[in-house]
Write a protein that holds these residues in place. Structure first.
Motif, PDB file in Angstrom:
ATOM      1  N   MET A 125     -16.948  30.514  15.329  1.00 26.21           N
ATOM      2  CA  MET A 125     -16.951  30.301  13.932  1.00 26.21           C
ATOM      3  C   MET A 125     -15.815  29.517  13.331  1.00 26.21           C
ATOM      4  SD  MET A 125     -15.624  33.611  11.092  1.00 26.21           S
ATOM      5  CE  MET A 125     -16.240  35.389  12.757  1.00 26.21           C
ATOM      6  N   VAL A 126     -14.757  29.570  14.045  1.00 24.51           N
ATOM      7  CA  VAL A 126     -13.953  28.092  13.310  1.00 24.51           C
ATOM      8  C   VAL A 126     -14.382  26.853  14.018  1.00 24.51           C
ATOM      9  CG1 VAL A 126     -11.821  27.146  13.415  1.00 24.51           C
ATOM     10  CG2 VAL A 126     -12.002  29.386  12.825  1.00 24.51           C
ATOM     11  N   LEU A 127     -15.111  26.464  15.130  1.00 28.93           N
ATOM     12  CA  LEU A 127     -15.112  25.022  15.131  1.00 28.93           C
ATOM     13  C   LEU A 127     -17.040  24.893  14.421  1.00 28.93           C
ATOM     14  CD1 LEU A 127     -15.752  24.952  19.110  1.00 28.93           C
ATOM     15  CD2 LEU A 127     -14.392  23.706  17.460  1.00 28.93           C
ATOM     16  N   GLY A 128     -17.434  26.021  13.770  1.00 30.68           N
ATOM     17  CA  GLY A 128     -18.171  25.627  13.137  1.00 30.68           C
ATOM     18  C   GLY A 128     -17.980  25.628  11.284  1.00 30.68           C
ATOM     19  N   ILE A 129     -16.516  25.818  11.187  1.00 34.27           N
ATOM     20  CA  ILE A 129     -15.882  24.938  10.177  1.00 34.27           C
ATOM     21  C   ILE A 129     -14.937  23.735  10.428  1.00 34.27           C
ATOM     22  CG2 ILE A 129     -13.844  25.123   8.525  1.00 34.27           C
ATOM     23  CD1 ILE A 129     -13.484  27.998   9.025  1.00 34.27           C
ATOM     24  N   LEU A 398     -14.494  17.415  -2.790  1.00 32.88           N
ATOM     25  CA  LEU A 398     -16.158  17.224  -2.165  1.00 32.88           C
ATOM     26  C   LEU A 398     -17.128  18.635  -3.194  1.00 32.88           C
ATOM     27  CD1 LEU A 398     -17.579  16.047  -0.292  1.00 32.88           C
ATOM     28  CD2 LEU A 398     -16.709  18.072   1.464  1.00 32.88           C
ATOM     29  N   SER A 399     -18.166  17.160  -3.415  1.00 33.97           N
ATOM     30  CA  SER A 399     -19.455  18.462  -3.851  1.00 33.97           C
ATOM     31  C   SER A 399     -20.431  18.410  -2.698  1.00 33.97           C
ATOM     32  CB  SER A 399     -20.557  16.608  -4.302  1.00 33.97           C
ATOM     33  OG  SER A 399     -19.185  16.020  -5.628  1.00 33.97           O
ATOM     34  N   ALA A 400     -20.275  19.568  -2.998  1.00 38.46           N
ATOM     35  CA  ALA A 400     -20.878  20.978  -2.111  1.00 38.46           C
ATOM     36  C   ALA A 400     -23.141  20.745  -2.748  1.00 38.46           C
ATOM     37  CB  ALA A 400     -20.891  21.554  -1.981  1.00 38.46           C
ATOM     38  N   ASP A 449     -10.652  25.736  -4.362  1.00 37.76           N
ATOM     39  CA  ASP A 449      -9.929  25.196  -3.467  1.00 37.76           C
ATOM     40  C   ASP A 449     -10.006  24.476  -1.686  1.00 37.76           C
ATOM     41  OD1 ASP A 449      -8.555  25.746  -4.996  1.00 37.76           O
ATOM     42  OD2 ASP A 449      -6.962  26.974  -4.664  1.00 37.76           O
ATOM     43  N   GLN A 450     -10.644  25.584  -1.413  1.00 36.01           N
ATOM     44  CA  GLN A 450     -10.786  24.651   0.025  1.00 36.01           C
ATOM     45  C   GLN A 450     -12.243  24.924   0.721  1.00 36.01           C
ATOM     46  OE1 GLN A 450      -8.390  25.396   2.362  1.00 36.01           O
ATOM     47  NE2 GLN A 450      -6.589  25.543   1.015  1.00 36.01           N
ATOM     48  N   GLY A 451     -12.674  24.929   1.475  1.00 31.75           N
ATOM     49  CA  GLY A 451     -13.884  25.159   2.247  1.00 31.75           C
ATOM     50  C   GLY A 451     -14.686  23.183   2.511  1.00 31.75           C
ATOM     51  N   GLY A 452     -15.356  22.937   2.998  1.00 30.65           N
ATOM     52  CA  GLY A 452     -16.758  22.244   3.218  1.00 30.65           C
ATOM     53  C   GLY A 452     -17.792  21.988   3.564  1.00 30.65           C
ATOM     54  N   LEU A 453     -18.339  21.409   3.942  1.00 29.76           N
ATOM     55  CA  LEU A 453     -20.077  21.069   3.456  1.00 29.76           C
ATOM     56  C   LEU A 453     -21.020  21.992   4.567  1.00 29.76           C
ATOM     57  CD1 LEU A 453     -20.371  17.518   3.577  1.00 29.76           C
ATOM     58  CD2 LEU A 453     -20.973  18.719   1.805  1.00 29.76           C
ATOM     59  N   LEU A 454     -19.725  22.771   4.751  1.00 26.47           N
ATOM     60  CA  LEU A 454     -20.932  23.638   6.153  1.00 26.47           C
ATOM     61  C   LEU A 454     -20.304  25.690   5.415  1.00 26.47           C
ATOM     62  CD1 LEU A 454     -21.060  22.274   9.667  1.00 26.47           C
ATOM     63  CD2 LEU A 454     -22.791  22.089   7.645  1.00 26.47           C
ATOM     64  N   ILE A 466     -26.392  26.362  -7.827  1.00 26.24           N
ATOM     65  CA  ILE A 466     -25.762  26.105  -8.525  1.00 26.24           C
ATOM     66  C   ILE A 466     -24.217  24.854  -7.663  1.00 26.24           C
ATOM     67  CG2 ILE A 466     -23.190  27.337  -9.257  1.00 26.24           C
ATOM     68  CD1 ILE A 466     -24.981  29.819  -8.267  1.00 26.24           C
ATOM     69  N   PRO A 467     -23.982  24.252  -9.055  1.00 25.90           N
ATOM     70  CA  PRO A 467     -23.259  23.122  -8.860  1.00 25.90           C
ATOM     71  C   PRO A 467     -22.155  23.384  -8.433  1.00 25.90           C
ATOM     72  CG  PRO A 467     -24.707  22.405 -10.993  1.00 25.90           C
ATOM     73  CD  PRO A 467     -24.679  24.297 -10.838  1.00 25.90           C
ATOM     74  N   CYS A 468     -21.729  22.648  -7.615  1.00 23.99           N
ATOM     75  CA  CYS A 468     -20.642  23.408  -6.732  1.00 23.99           C
ATOM     76  C   CYS A 468     -19.559  22.360  -6.389  1.00 23.99           C
ATOM     77  CB  CYS A 468     -20.277  24.012  -5.939  1.00 23.99           C
ATOM     78  SG  CYS A 468     -19.758  24.680  -4.230  1.00 23.99           S
ATOM     79  N   ILE A 469     -18.093  22.482  -6.089  1.00 29.18           N
ATOM     80  CA  ILE A 469     -17.129  21.436  -6.045  1.00 29.18           C
ATOM     81  C   ILE A 469     -16.126  22.390  -4.609  1.00 29.18           C
ATOM     82  CG2 ILE A 469     -15.410  19.683  -6.344  1.00 29.18           C
ATOM     83  CD1 ILE A 469     -16.705  18.976  -8.774  1.00 29.18           C
ATOM     84  N   VAL A 470     -15.835  22.121  -3.549  1.00 27.44           N
ATOM     85  CA  VAL A 470     -15.037  22.256  -2.548  1.00 27.44           C
ATOM     86  C   VAL A 470     -14.171  21.219  -2.466  1.00 27.44           C
ATOM     87  CG1 VAL A 470     -16.822  23.929  -2.164  1.00 27.44           C
ATOM     88  CG2 VAL A 470     -16.495  21.874  -1.290  1.00 27.44           C
ATOM     89  N   ARG A 471     -13.004  22.300  -1.951  1.00 28.58           N
ATOM     90  CA  ARG A 471     -11.684  21.380  -1.623  1.00 28.58           C
ATOM     91  C   ARG A 471     -10.934  20.256  -2.833  1.00 28.58           C
ATOM     92  NH1 ARG A 471     -12.940  17.423   3.580  1.00 28.58           N
ATOM     93  NH2 ARG A 471     -14.213  19.824   4.075  1.00 28.58           N
ATOM     94  N   THR A 472     -10.860  21.613  -3.270  1.00 29.84           N
ATOM     95  CA  THR A 472     -10.425  20.828  -4.341  1.00 29.84           C
ATOM     96  C   THR A 472      -8.599  20.732  -4.492  1.00 29.84           C
ATOM     97  OG1 THR A 472     -10.368  22.932  -6.072  1.00 29.84           O
ATOM     98  CG2 THR A 472     -11.587  21.425  -6.517  1.00 29.84           C
TER      99      THR A 472
END
Length: 551
Positions: A125-129, A398-400, A449-454, A466-472
């Motif tokens: 799961m974490v390698l997926g991140i 990061l734009s998602a 605040d967190q997250g990435g493209l995956l 839905i317009p989305c920005i992650v990792r702010t």
């Protein structure tokens, strides 16, 4: 910079934190990627998953080498999936066991089987991140393939297209079931009313559909600490969707199922690679990142499903050590639990309460170290990087999924905040979880605040467009409930608007805004009504008083 950085936040317990680090010590067959250093920080139910910067960079390098070497095949990913799915199949038999009638050794043996699910699912799961770290090489290859067309907007739209998996993830599977139930009603009662749906949903045939949905996917919403969704909740959800369609004047025949959307998207992906056939590395990257995304989703879903089946077992363990909750028993370490059971000792509830307040689990040199209270806080201050927060009205991420939205922010940091979220607001959160899926679907935009493209956030935003920005990193620290914000997901920028900026934006875009005093929510009327009068309320920054403005 300190060696550890927060990767995300989840509502879970000490047992999952320990199991997370324990899972890293187990090699995943077929890959050299193995997490060697990690930190978990628990404060209440909120637990921060943290990565070691140097260790993650090492894994990033190995992962790219393995992509180029062709290590990541369908057989590789199928083998990972099979390992934890086999355990879940066994855990389903827990429903047939009367744990209160068996010996302590037998109860612990069942618990060991459950724990195997934890340590089998979490490492993949974490390698997926971590696979989202391939973004730089992915973007480089994508820009090369696109050639002269590779501007930021085109790259982002193709990223959303290519990194959407070609199989239904769990949230899409649930959406497909909901679509099929609603489709059945719509065919039996075209333009059916709320009253007709109410009657239909309680008929035996419809009840079977809802019960099946609960059995197959109701557990999906419980995450680590919650409760599974009920048939009544699903009935209400579809009723609200029907009402929304009727209110908006939208014909059901215009709606697409997740399966139909996925078929279209898969076709678009194939067409892209047919046009850009000389892109072997890009195709390998897309396949790897898609499959790791599926691993991230499937492993999480299987872990939650296994936890669902194991609740009676965990409750019984709690009873045998004097704890009332199946959650509280998960604040004991494995060794402590076994010792308390064998010695028939009762756990002091203050002991559990103190552990919930603050704890850390650190994996280094193959050893897991647990600390609590002041010692844990001192360790966190020493090795965990803190996000710097400045007094700013604009921040980036990061734009998602692309799009520009202006609206009212609602800050949701846990499942407890779900009820305050209103349809059409902008969701501002630390990191979305399965517990928040119901409100994600209602949001006009997402800022995390967190997250990435995956990440789960990125996946769901693409599914529902839905317009989305992650990792702010700092969104939840800067934005307050009720703030009007602009989310430019194409550029990855969030702006907190003041009252004068609201007026200027209205004039700039020639769009009519109505300001609702009761809810504090504005609605945008279409650009067809250009140059009509604008009516809204604002607060005069120089006079400090309400002013009505009309043009």
């Amino acid at each position: 910079m300190k060696p550890y950085v927060a990767l995300g936040v989840r509502n879970r317990t000490l047992m999952e934190g320990y199991g997370l680090l324990d899972s890293y010590k187990r090699q995943i067959p077929g890959t050299k990627c193995q997490i060697e250093k990690a930190l978990d920080v628990g404060e209440g139910y909120a637990v921060r998953l943290c990565h070691n910067v140097e260790d993650r960079a090492r894994i990033r390098k190995i992962m790219e080498e393995e992509v180029r070497a062709g290590i990541y095949t369908q057989e590789f990913f199928d083998a990972i999936d099979t390992t934890y799915k086999d355990i879940v199949k066994d855990l389903k038999f827990f429903e047939e066991v009367d744990f209160s009638s068996i010996s302590s050794d037998e109860v612990l043996a069942y618990f060991d089987h459950f724990y195997q699910l934890v340590v089998t699912t979490v490492h993949p799961m974490v390698l997926g991140i971590y696979a989202s770290d391939l973004q730089d090489v992915f973007e480089a290859e994508l820009k090369t393939a696109l050639g002269n067309d590779a501007n930021d907007e085109v790259v982002l739209s193709h990223t959303a297209l290519l990194l959407t998996p070609t199989r239904l993830i769990t949230v899409q599977k649930e959406e497909q079931r909901l679509f099929e139930i609603q489709d059945r009603f719509e065919h039996e009662y075209p333009s059916g009313t709320d009253e007709q749906y109410e009657i239909w949903s309680k008929q035996p045939d419809a009840a079977v559909l809802f019960d099946t949905l609960v059995t197959n996917l109701g557990w999906f919403h419980m995450e680590y600490l919650g409760e599974p969704r009920t048939a009544e909740e699903y009935q209400k959800q579809i009723g609200e969707r029907i009402a929304d369609l009727r209110k908006a004047g939208i014909e059901w025949t215009t709606q697409q199922s997740p399966k139909a959307r996925l078929e279209e998207l898969t076709g678009e992906q194939k067409a892209f690679f047919a046009r850009h056939s000389d892109t072997a590395l890009l195709q390998a990257l897309v396949f790897t990142m898609q499959e790791y995304l599926i691993v991230l989703d499937f492993s999480k879903a299987d872990l939650i499903e296994g936890l669902y089946y194991s609740r009676p077992l965990l409750a019984e363990l709690g009873k045998r050590v004097g704890l009332d909750s199946w959650i509280d028993v998960r604040y004991l370490t494995l060794e402590e639990l076994r010792a308390f059971i064998h010695e028939k000792r009762i756990v002091n509830k203050d002991y559990i309460r103190e552990r919930k307040e603050y704890w850390t689990a650190l994996l280094e040199d193959g050893v897991i170290s647990l600390t609590y209270g002041r010692e844990a806080r001192e360790l966190t201050d020493r090795i965990l990087e803190k996000d710097e927060v400045t007094d700013t009205k604009e921040f980036k991420g990061l734009s998602a999924y692309p799009g520009v939205v202006r609206g009212i922010a609602c800050v949701v940091t846990s499942a407890k905040d779900r009820d305050k979220f209103k349809q059409g607001q902008i969701l501002v959160t630390v990191d979305t979880t399965t517990e928040l899926t119901s409100i994600i679907k209602k949001s006009a935009a997402i800022v995390a605040d967190q997250g990435g493209l995956l990440s789960h956030t990125a996946i769901v935003s693409r599914e529902f467009k839905i317009p989305c920005i992650v990792r702010t990193k700092i969104g939840t620290k800067l934005v307050k409930d009720g703030d009007e914000i602009e989310v430019d997901a194409g550029k990855g920028i969030v702006r907190i608007l003041n009252q004068r900026e609201k007026i200027l934006l209205c004039l700039l875009y020639n769009q009519n805004y109505l300001w609702n005093k009761a809810s504090g929510i504005h609605t945008r009327k279409g650009t067809r009504r250009l140059r009509r009068h604008f009516i809204f309320e604002c607060i005069s920054s120089d006079m400090g008083r309400r002013t009505a403005l009309m043009t």
